[in-house]
Write a protein that holds these residues in place. Structure first.
Motif, PDB file in Angstrom:
ATOM      1  N   LEU A  98      43.113  30.435   9.304  1.00 56.53           N
ATOM      2  CA  LEU A  98      42.702  30.505   7.899  1.00 56.53           C
ATOM      3  C   LEU A  98      41.261  30.042   7.716  1.00 56.53           C
ATOM      4  O   LEU A  98      40.492  30.633   6.982  1.00 56.53           O
ATOM      5  CB  LEU A  98      43.638  29.665   7.024  1.00 56.53           C
ATOM      6  CG  LEU A  98      45.031  30.246   6.794  1.00 56.53           C
ATOM      7  CD1 LEU A  98      45.856  29.295   5.945  1.00 56.53           C
ATOM      8  CD2 LEU A  98      44.947  31.604   6.119  1.00 56.53           C
ATOM      9  N   GLY A  99      40.895  28.979   8.382  1.00 59.66           N
ATOM     10  CA  GLY A  99      39.510  28.519   8.342  1.00 59.66           C
ATOM     11  C   GLY A  99      39.005  28.237   6.947  1.00 59.66           C
ATOM     12  O   GLY A  99      39.762  28.055   5.997  1.00 59.66           O
ATOM     13  N   SER A 100      37.701  28.210   6.800  1.00 61.34           N
ATOM     14  CA  SER A 100      37.043  27.903   5.542  1.00 61.34           C
ATOM     15  C   SER A 100      36.348  29.144   5.004  1.00 61.34           C
ATOM     16  O   SER A 100      35.498  29.737   5.685  1.00 61.34           O
ATOM     17  CB  SER A 100      36.014  26.783   5.748  1.00 61.34           C
ATOM     18  OG  SER A 100      35.113  26.708   4.668  1.00 61.34           O
ATOM     19  N   THR A 101      36.672  29.539   3.779  1.00 58.08           N
ATOM     20  CA  THR A 101      35.975  30.690   3.209  1.00 58.08           C
ATOM     21  C   THR A 101      34.515  30.352   2.918  1.00 58.08           C
ATOM     22  O   THR A 101      33.665  31.254   2.871  1.00 58.08           O
ATOM     23  CB  THR A 101      36.665  31.193   1.931  1.00 58.08           C
ATOM     24  OG1 THR A 101      36.662  30.164   0.943  1.00 58.08           O
ATOM     25  CG2 THR A 101      38.089  31.623   2.217  1.00 58.08           C
ATOM     26  N   TYR A 102      34.204  29.072   2.750  1.00 59.57           N
ATOM     27  CA  TYR A 102      32.799  28.698   2.567  1.00 59.57           C
ATOM     28  C   TYR A 102      32.011  28.991   3.846  1.00 59.57           C
ATOM     29  O   TYR A 102      30.860  29.425   3.793  1.00 59.57           O
ATOM     30  CB  TYR A 102      32.659  27.226   2.194  1.00 59.57           C
ATOM     31  CG  TYR A 102      31.210  26.806   2.029  1.00 59.57           C
ATOM     32  CD1 TYR A 102      30.498  27.134   0.874  1.00 59.57           C
ATOM     33  CD2 TYR A 102      30.538  26.134   3.049  1.00 59.57           C
ATOM     34  CE1 TYR A 102      29.156  26.788   0.729  1.00 59.57           C
ATOM     35  CE2 TYR A 102      29.199  25.785   2.908  1.00 59.57           C
ATOM     36  CZ  TYR A 102      28.520  26.106   1.750  1.00 59.57           C
ATOM     37  OH  TYR A 102      27.192  25.777   1.619  1.00 59.57           O
ATOM     38  N   ASP A 103      32.630  28.757   5.007  1.00 60.17           N
ATOM     39  CA  ASP A 103      31.950  29.066   6.259  1.00 60.17           C
ATOM     40  C   ASP A 103      31.669  30.565   6.367  1.00 60.17           C
ATOM     41  O   ASP A 103      30.624  30.974   6.898  1.00 60.17           O
ATOM     42  CB  ASP A 103      32.796  28.603   7.447  1.00 60.17           C
ATOM     43  CG  ASP A 103      32.823  27.093   7.596  1.00 60.17           C
ATOM     44  OD1 ASP A 103      31.964  26.413   6.996  1.00 60.17           O
ATOM     45  OD2 ASP A 103      33.709  26.584   8.311  1.00 60.17           O
ATOM     46  N   ILE A 104      32.598  31.386   5.892  1.00 57.05           N
ATOM     47  CA  ILE A 104      32.372  32.836   5.890  1.00 57.05           C
ATOM     48  C   ILE A 104      31.217  33.180   4.958  1.00 57.05           C
ATOM     49  O   ILE A 104      30.334  33.977   5.304  1.00 57.05           O
ATOM     50  CB  ILE A 104      33.655  33.585   5.480  1.00 57.05           C
ATOM     51  CG1 ILE A 104      34.745  33.376   6.538  1.00 57.05           C
ATOM     52  CG2 ILE A 104      33.373  35.076   5.289  1.00 57.05           C
ATOM     53  CD1 ILE A 104      36.086  33.976   6.161  1.00 57.05           C
ATOM     54  N   TYR A 105      31.207  32.582   3.775  1.00 57.15           N
ATOM     55  CA  TYR A 105      30.092  32.803   2.833  1.00 57.15           C
ATOM     56  C   TYR A 105      28.758  32.415   3.458  1.00 57.15           C
ATOM     57  O   TYR A 105      27.777  33.174   3.394  1.00 57.15           O
ATOM     58  CB  TYR A 105      30.333  31.987   1.565  1.00 57.15           C
ATOM     59  CG  TYR A 105      29.066  31.701   0.789  1.00 57.15           C
ATOM     60  CD1 TYR A 105      28.430  32.713   0.061  1.00 57.15           C
ATOM     61  CD2 TYR A 105      28.483  30.431   0.809  1.00 57.15           C
ATOM     62  CE1 TYR A 105      27.251  32.460  -0.631  1.00 57.15           C
ATOM     63  CE2 TYR A 105      27.316  30.175   0.119  1.00 57.15           C
ATOM     64  CZ  TYR A 105      26.698  31.187  -0.595  1.00 57.15           C
ATOM     65  OH  TYR A 105      25.531  30.929  -1.261  1.00 57.15           O
ATOM     66  N   ARG A 106      28.722  31.254   4.073  1.00 56.63           N
ATOM     67  CA  ARG A 106      27.463  30.775   4.653  1.00 56.63           C
ATOM     68  C   ARG A 106      26.990  31.719   5.759  1.00 56.63           C
ATOM     69  O   ARG A 106      25.791  32.006   5.873  1.00 56.63           O
ATOM     70  CB  ARG A 106      27.665  29.361   5.201  1.00 56.63           C
ATOM     71  CG  ARG A 106      26.408  28.725   5.779  1.00 56.63           C
ATOM     72  CD  ARG A 106      26.642  27.248   6.036  1.00 56.63           C
ATOM     73  NE  ARG A 106      27.855  27.028   6.841  1.00 56.63           N
ATOM     74  CZ  ARG A 106      28.374  25.838   7.049  1.00 56.63           C
ATOM     75  NH1 ARG A 106      27.836  24.755   6.508  1.00 56.63           N
ATOM     76  NH2 ARG A 106      29.462  25.711   7.793  1.00 56.63           N
ATOM     77  N   HIS A 107      27.919  32.224   6.551  1.00 55.47           N
ATOM     78  CA  HIS A 107      27.545  33.117   7.654  1.00 55.47           C
ATOM     79  C   HIS A 107      27.095  34.482   7.144  1.00 55.47           C
ATOM     80  O   HIS A 107      26.035  34.986   7.541  1.00 55.47           O
ATOM     81  CB  HIS A 107      28.734  33.280   8.605  1.00 55.47           C
ATOM     82  CG  HIS A 107      28.481  34.223   9.732  1.00 55.47           C
ATOM     83  ND1 HIS A 107      27.765  33.876  10.856  1.00 55.47           N
ATOM     84  CD2 HIS A 107      28.825  35.534   9.907  1.00 55.47           C
ATOM     85  CE1 HIS A 107      27.688  34.903  11.673  1.00 55.47           C
ATOM     86  NE2 HIS A 107      28.317  35.927  11.124  1.00 55.47           N
ATOM     87  N   CYS A 108      27.894  35.101   6.271  1.00 54.05           N
ATOM     88  CA  CYS A 108      27.629  36.476   5.861  1.00 54.05           C
ATOM     89  C   CYS A 108      26.543  36.580   4.796  1.00 54.05           C
ATOM     90  O   CYS A 108      25.761  37.541   4.806  1.00 54.05           O
ATOM     91  CB  CYS A 108      28.914  37.122   5.352  1.00 54.05           C
ATOM     92  SG  CYS A 108      30.184  37.332   6.615  1.00 54.05           S
ATOM     93  N   TYR A 109      26.479  35.615   3.886  1.00 56.73           N
ATOM     94  CA  TYR A 109      25.540  35.707   2.769  1.00 56.73           C
ATOM     95  C   TYR A 109      24.246  34.936   3.029  1.00 56.73           C
ATOM     96  O   TYR A 109      23.159  35.456   2.797  1.00 56.73           O
ATOM     97  CB  TYR A 109      26.207  35.235   1.474  1.00 56.73           C
ATOM     98  CG  TYR A 109      27.096  36.296   0.881  1.00 56.73           C
ATOM     99  CD1 TYR A 109      26.584  37.253   0.013  1.00 56.73           C
ATOM    100  CD2 TYR A 109      28.442  36.376   1.222  1.00 56.73           C
ATOM    101  CE1 TYR A 109      27.398  38.251  -0.523  1.00 56.73           C
ATOM    102  CE2 TYR A 109      29.264  37.361   0.696  1.00 56.73           C
ATOM    103  CZ  TYR A 109      28.732  38.301  -0.170  1.00 56.73           C
ATOM    104  OH  TYR A 109      29.530  39.286  -0.681  1.00 56.73           O
ATOM    105  N   ARG A 110      24.361  33.719   3.495  1.00 52.79           N
ATOM    106  CA  ARG A 110      23.140  32.937   3.716  1.00 52.79           C
ATOM    107  C   ARG A 110      22.429  33.336   5.000  1.00 52.79           C
ATOM    108  O   ARG A 110      21.199  33.422   5.037  1.00 52.79           O
ATOM    109  CB  ARG A 110      23.472  31.445   3.737  1.00 52.79           C
ATOM    110  CG  ARG A 110      23.855  30.878   2.374  1.00 52.79           C
ATOM    111  CD  ARG A 110      23.891  29.368   2.431  1.00 52.79           C
ATOM    112  NE  ARG A 110      24.157  28.772   1.125  1.00 52.79           N
ATOM    113  CZ  ARG A 110      24.250  27.474   0.911  1.00 52.79           C
ATOM    114  NH1 ARG A 110      24.104  26.612   1.917  1.00 52.79           N
ATOM    115  NH2 ARG A 110      24.510  27.010  -0.296  1.00 52.79           N
TER     116      ARG A 110
END
Length: 344
Positions: free
Chosen positions: A53-65
């Protein structure tokens, strides 16, 4: 590529059992290969996915930032420490030269150990063909990829690489002349044979330790799932600014969400969690995959997809995530998790 007459390829055992376990195609190449290989040998491989499941914030940081793709996301599962708990040795060497690889391959393969290394994609003809078929922009041709070596000819002039560059991302075998490896290495030695790895099963899984690790993950799982709102807000600007759908942060984020939730379902099927928890995450996984497909159509200019529809669907996904996470925590609080074998 044919092997020279009088020579034959000797492989590790069971290469036909190396199949793609990542149907959403969201893991980076190395993790996907490690998972496929371990799954071909271990009946407990799904336990590697407890942290999916991980962190959706980590996905945001990777894909968007960072503007990263799904394939270079550092997923918090299929990790070396979990491989060790599953009973596997994972050996690493940061960099090797061509002679070291030539000398080491026969011994590792004879010991039934695959050898993995990184090298530029454009130095392999089958990868160039794959990238052309799938519209990869040319500036990305020389990016690094992980290669899974599972065989060697008796004259040591040909290696057998297992890779998933088929159109359905299933693994197949490629015979590559050692001369091609030598030519690629000579062209760019600093980017060849990096992050070398080998795998060997050395014991049985430590199920109590894996259960402790899983409990720890759920106890610390406080995600608020704002990523779904961010995706909704970003869609018009991404369609205007980015031509290739596979490069958009929204599609990459949704691929990571669909893939990780699908992997978590595979873990749940091996646990004592209630059927309701599994059903909730299976429904969530299907819903995320459906939205990913619709977002891809929207980015491609599909007239049958409206922004209002996508906003409603993404808002619904956030609600589904919140409800599933709450049910998961409540279920684990009632009864500590145990694992059962593949037959149930």
């Amino acid at each position: 590529m044919a092997v020279q007459q009088g020579s034959r390829v000797t492989t590790i055992g069971g290469i036909d059992a190396i199949v793609n376990r990542d149907r959403a195609n969201h893991l980076n190449c190395r993790k996907g290969q490690v998972l496929a290989f371990v799954a071909s040998r271990s009946p407990w491989w799904e336990l590697l996915l407890y942290g999916a499941l991980g962190s959706t914030y980590d996905i945001y940081r990777h894909c968007y930032r960072r503007k990263g793709y799904r394939w270079d996301f550092p997923a918090p599962y299929v990790r070396d420490d979990d491989l060790a708990a599953l009973g596997w040795f994972s050996g690493h060497q940061a960099k090797a030269d061509l002679d070291e690889v030539r000398d080491a391959l026969p011994e590792y393969l004879a010991n039934d150990q695959p050898v993995l290394f990184m090298a530029p994609r454009a130095d392999f003809a089958y990868w160039v063909d794959f990238m052309r078929r799938h519209g990869t922009i040319e500036s990305e041709y020389r990016e690094l990829h992980s290669y899974l070596v599972c065989g060697l000819s008796t004259d040591r002039q040909t290696v057998l690489i297992v890779d998933n560059t088929t159109d359905n991302h299933e693994y197949t075998s490629f015979l590559i002349p050692m001369a091609d490896l030598a030519a690629g290495y000579a062209r760019e030695p600093e980017r060849w044979f990096t992050d070398c790895q080998t795998l060997l099963r050395v014991g049985e899984p430590d199920l109590p330790e894996l259960a402790v690790r899983y409990h720890r993950v759920v106890a610390g799982y406080t995600d608020r799932f704002e990523l779904y709102d961010i995706i909704a807000d970003s869609l018009p600007a991404e369609r205007a600014a980015i031509a290739e759908t596979y490069r958009t942060p929204a599609v990459n984020s949704l691929a990571l969400l669909a893939g990780s939730r699908g992997m978590f379902c595979r873990f749940l099927r091996r646990t004592s969690h209630s059927p309701q928890v599994l059903a909730r995450y299976e429904q969530l996984t299907a819903a995320v995959g459906a939205v990913q497909e619709r977002v891809g159509r929207y980015h491609g200019g599909g007239a049958d997809v409206s922004l209002d529809e996508l906003h409603r669907r993404l808002q619904g996904l956030r609600v589904r995530e919140e409800q599933a996470a709450r049910l998961l925590r409540e279920d684990l609080h009632r009864t500590p998790v145990t694992f059962h074998d593949a037959e149930g």
